[in-house]
Design a protein around this motif. Sequence first.
Motif, PDB file in Angstrom:
ATOM      1  N   ILE A  80       0.846  -1.204   0.000  1.00 24.79           N
ATOM      2  CA  ILE A  80       0.000   0.000   0.000  1.00 24.79           C
ATOM      3  C   ILE A  80       0.884   1.258   0.000  1.00 24.79           C
ATOM      4  O   ILE A  80       0.688   2.176  -0.800  1.00 24.79           O
ATOM      5  N   CYS A  81       1.868   1.273   0.883  1.00 24.67           N
ATOM      6  CA  CYS A  81       2.711   2.472   0.997  1.00 24.67           C
ATOM      7  C   CYS A  81       3.517   2.690  -0.282  1.00 24.67           C
ATOM      8  O   CYS A  81       3.659   3.814  -0.755  1.00 24.67           O
ATOM      9  N   PHE A  82       4.026   1.604  -0.819  1.00 21.81           N
ATOM     10  CA  PHE A  82       4.847   1.737  -2.016  1.00 21.81           C
ATOM     11  C   PHE A  82       4.004   2.239  -3.194  1.00 21.81           C
ATOM     12  O   PHE A  82       4.424   3.115  -3.949  1.00 21.81           O
ATOM     13  N   ARG A  83       2.794   1.688  -3.297  1.00 22.48           N
ATOM     14  CA  ARG A  83       1.877   2.093  -4.383  1.00 22.48           C
ATOM     15  C   ARG A  83       1.612   3.597  -4.362  1.00 22.48           C
ATOM     16  O   ARG A  83       1.447   4.225  -5.380  1.00 22.48           O
ATOM     17  N   HIS A  84       1.557   4.165  -3.170  1.00 24.82           N
ATOM     18  CA  HIS A  84       1.186   5.581  -3.052  1.00 24.82           C
ATOM     19  C   HIS A  84       2.373   6.489  -2.703  1.00 24.82           C
ATOM     20  O   HIS A  84       2.167   7.635  -2.291  1.00 24.82           O
ATOM     21  N   GLY A  85       3.576   5.954  -2.818  1.00 22.07           N
ATOM     22  CA  GLY A  85       4.763   6.786  -2.592  1.00 22.07           C
ATOM     23  C   GLY A  85       4.895   7.293  -1.163  1.00 22.07           C
ATOM     24  O   GLY A  85       5.390   8.396  -0.928  1.00 22.07           O
ATOM     25  N   CYS A  86       4.452   6.479  -0.206  1.00 21.06           N
ATOM     26  CA  CYS A  86       4.528   6.897   1.205  1.00 21.06           C
ATOM     27  C   CYS A  86       5.792   6.304   1.848  1.00 21.06           C
ATOM     28  O   CYS A  86       6.006   5.089   1.823  1.00 21.06           O
ATOM     29  N   ILE A  87       6.610   7.159   2.432  1.00 13.86           N
ATOM     30  CA  ILE A  87       7.828   6.692   3.107  1.00 13.86           C
ATOM     31  C   ILE A  87       7.434   6.045   4.432  1.00 13.86           C
ATOM     32  O   ILE A  87       6.639   6.616   5.200  1.00 13.86           O
ATOM     33  N   VAL A  88       7.999   4.865   4.705  1.00 12.78           N
ATOM     34  CA  VAL A  88       7.714   4.193   5.976  1.00 12.78           C
ATOM     35  C   VAL A  88       8.914   4.368   6.899  1.00 12.78           C
ATOM     36  O   VAL A  88      10.016   3.910   6.596  1.00 12.78           O
ATOM     37  N   VAL A  89       8.693   5.051   8.024  1.00 15.05           N
ATOM     38  CA  VAL A  89       9.723   5.133   9.052  1.00 15.05           C
ATOM     39  C   VAL A  89       9.389   4.025  10.046  1.00 15.05           C
ATOM     40  O   VAL A  89       8.372   4.085  10.736  1.00 15.05           O
ATOM     41  N   SER A  90      10.217   3.004  10.065  1.00 12.84           N
ATOM     42  CA  SER A  90       9.916   1.832  10.884  1.00 12.84           C
ATOM     43  C   SER A  90      10.730   1.880  12.172  1.00 12.84           C
ATOM     44  O   SER A  90      11.945   1.732  12.166  1.00 12.84           O
ATOM     45  N   ASP A  91      10.027   2.110  13.268  1.00 14.91           N
ATOM     46  CA  ASP A  91      10.671   2.183  14.582  1.00 14.91           C
ATOM     47  C   ASP A  91      10.731   0.765  15.144  1.00 14.91           C
ATOM     48  O   ASP A  91       9.726   0.204  15.565  1.00 14.91           O
ATOM     49  N   GLU A  92      11.950   0.199  15.131  1.00 15.08           N
ATOM     50  CA  GLU A  92      12.115  -1.203  15.528  1.00 15.08           C
ATOM     51  C   GLU A  92      12.927  -1.318  16.818  1.00 15.08           C
ATOM     52  O   GLU A  92      13.663  -2.284  17.033  1.00 15.08           O
ATOM     53  N   ILE A  93      12.775  -0.333  17.669  1.00 15.93           N
ATOM     54  CA  ILE A  93      13.572  -0.268  18.904  1.00 15.93           C
ATOM     55  C   ILE A  93      13.327  -1.474  19.825  1.00 15.93           C
ATOM     56  O   ILE A  93      14.187  -1.840  20.607  1.00 15.93           O
ATOM     57  N   HIS A  94      12.138  -2.100  19.696  1.00 15.00           N
ATOM     58  CA  HIS A  94      11.823  -3.243  20.577  1.00 15.00           C
ATOM     59  C   HIS A  94      12.138  -4.597  19.918  1.00 15.00           C
ATOM     60  O   HIS A  94      11.724  -5.638  20.425  1.00 15.00           O
ATOM     61  N   CYS A  95      12.869  -4.577  18.810  1.00 17.87           N
ATOM     62  CA  CYS A  95      13.029  -5.813  18.029  1.00 17.87           C
ATOM     63  C   CYS A  95      13.753  -6.936  18.770  1.00 17.87           C
ATOM     64  O   CYS A  95      13.599  -8.106  18.422  1.00 17.87           O
ATOM     65  N   ASP A  96      14.526  -6.597  19.794  1.00 15.18           N
ATOM     66  CA  ASP A  96      15.256  -7.660  20.491  1.00 15.18           C
ATOM     67  C   ASP A  96      14.421  -8.358  21.558  1.00 15.18           C
ATOM     68  O   ASP A  96      14.875  -9.322  22.167  1.00 15.18           O
ATOM     69  N   PHE A  97      13.200  -7.853  21.790  1.00 18.43           N
ATOM     70  CA  PHE A  97      12.332  -8.497  22.781  1.00 18.43           C
ATOM     71  C   PHE A  97      11.139  -9.144  22.097  1.00 18.43           C
ATOM     72  O   PHE A  97      10.010  -8.680  22.189  1.00 18.43           O
ATOM     73  N   VAL A  98      11.413 -10.193  21.355  1.00 16.61           N
ATOM     74  CA  VAL A  98      10.359 -10.924  20.667  1.00 16.61           C
ATOM     75  C   VAL A  98      10.314 -12.313  21.292  1.00 16.61           C
ATOM     76  O   VAL A  98      11.355 -12.948  21.469  1.00 16.61           O
ATOM     77  N   PHE A  99       9.089 -12.760  21.665  1.00 18.92           N
ATOM     78  CA  PHE A  99       8.983 -13.992  22.438  1.00 18.92           C
ATOM     79  C   PHE A  99       8.331 -15.128  21.655  1.00 18.92           C
ATOM     80  O   PHE A  99       7.750 -14.923  20.601  1.00 18.92           O
ATOM     81  N   SER A 100       8.416 -16.284  22.251  1.00 16.96           N
ATOM     82  CA  SER A 100       7.917 -17.568  21.719  1.00 16.96           C
ATOM     83  C   SER A 100       8.248 -17.735  20.234  1.00 16.96           C
ATOM     84  O   SER A 100       9.357 -17.439  19.813  1.00 16.96           O
ATOM     85  N   SER A 101       7.289 -18.155  19.450  1.00 14.27           N
ATOM     86  CA  SER A 101       7.664 -18.526  18.077  1.00 14.27           C
ATOM     87  C   SER A 101       7.645 -17.334  17.116  1.00 14.27           C
ATOM     88  O   SER A 101       7.807 -17.496  15.912  1.00 14.27           O
TER      89      SER A 101
END
Length: 393
Positions: A190-211
């Motif tokens: 969707i974002c790519f189709r409409h030229g929308c820049i995605v700022v992805s805040d992944e600060i919590h990426c190291d705390f992912v649990f289970s599968s």
Amino acid sequence: MNSRFDQVIERKNTLSLKYDFHTERNKAEDVLPLWVADMDFPIPEPVQKALQERVKHGIFGYSDGKEDYNQSVIQWFSKRFSYRPAEESLVKTPGVVYALAIAVKAFTKEGDSVLIQNPVYYPFADVIQQNNRKLVTNPLIQEYGKYRMDFEDLERKIQKYAIRLMFLCSPHNPVGRVWTKEELLHLGEICFRHGCIVVSDEIHCDFVFSSHEHIPFPSLSKEWEQQSILCTAPSKTFNLAGLQISNIFIANPQLREQFIQESEKNGYSQCNIMGLIACQTAYEQGEAWLEELKTYLRGNISYLQGFIQQYLPKIRYFPQEATYLAWLDCSALFDTQEELESFIEEKAKLWLDSGTMFGEEGKGFMRLNLACPKVILERAMEQLRKAYEELEF
Ligand SMILES: Cc1ncc(COP(=O)(O)O)c(C=O)c1O
């Protein structure tokens, strides 16, 4: 004591935002703080040692990171998330929120609209509105006890408000979701189709649990990598928020240049030397500590789940796929947020983040930080239970 994380360390009188600013933030002195997202745990020993060594040197002039710093950061993401950002894409900032604000200023004009997915980390809305941009929300949908994105609404709003920038929170604070590959692909299309820049805040990426598996947004496609910005930091992972260092990856040279220019316009150039040292050492030598910490946090999560089920049956604990922040649906307890807030503060004697700070969609909710020694969490839950038992349903 079974784990190093069981140790209770007195944090009062350390200029801690969590423990030392009750008066300034209009809280009673006796409320137990489980609000702001930092942890009551000391950082990994090698990081402490590296900082101590640097302090011994005694000189703290202007400093910057070099290639080995960049490689440590890149190595962390490539090993843990199978994504290797290009070295030249790395831009260092004194925080992720700072980077979000710079992205708003660099990629939009005053009066433009920027989109977020509520309920979400409240500085998202702040940096948009404080920079005189219009806030457009694409609220998450609660369904079968879980949150999901509303893609139809997303596309409609992107078109209607000519959105050129959105903030993605991945994993999501406060709802604790780890977005699946399918969800991220749908959003990206969707974002790519409409030229929308995605700022992805992944600060919590190291705390992912289970599968669950964290997928860095720009890793999904080479084209999207050119239209997205990846915000990372060691600050949540290793409890370094006070050292103010974050690593932003901007693959597209033009966007990168715009971002750097905007940051320079705001007067920022070199980073804090202690932040640089802590970040590099943590990424090089902190992985075992992190795995041990995640095991400990899983224990706190399952304790909280069990306790709520048994003693607080009218509170719903949303499945926590990621982060150390529990999202508690307390809407069955009171009609208004004010009543809920005063119950939590005055009766349970707890300092939590009120759900409506994350947008009106957070009404009826409270966010609880469980990154503390279990005895503190137990104390908090006993306080809550006592107050709950006095309620009349
Ligand atoms: C989603 C999210 N982004 C950013 C931050 C803060 O980042 P920084 O301290 O680097 O500005 C937090 C802190 O809780 C957060 O939850």
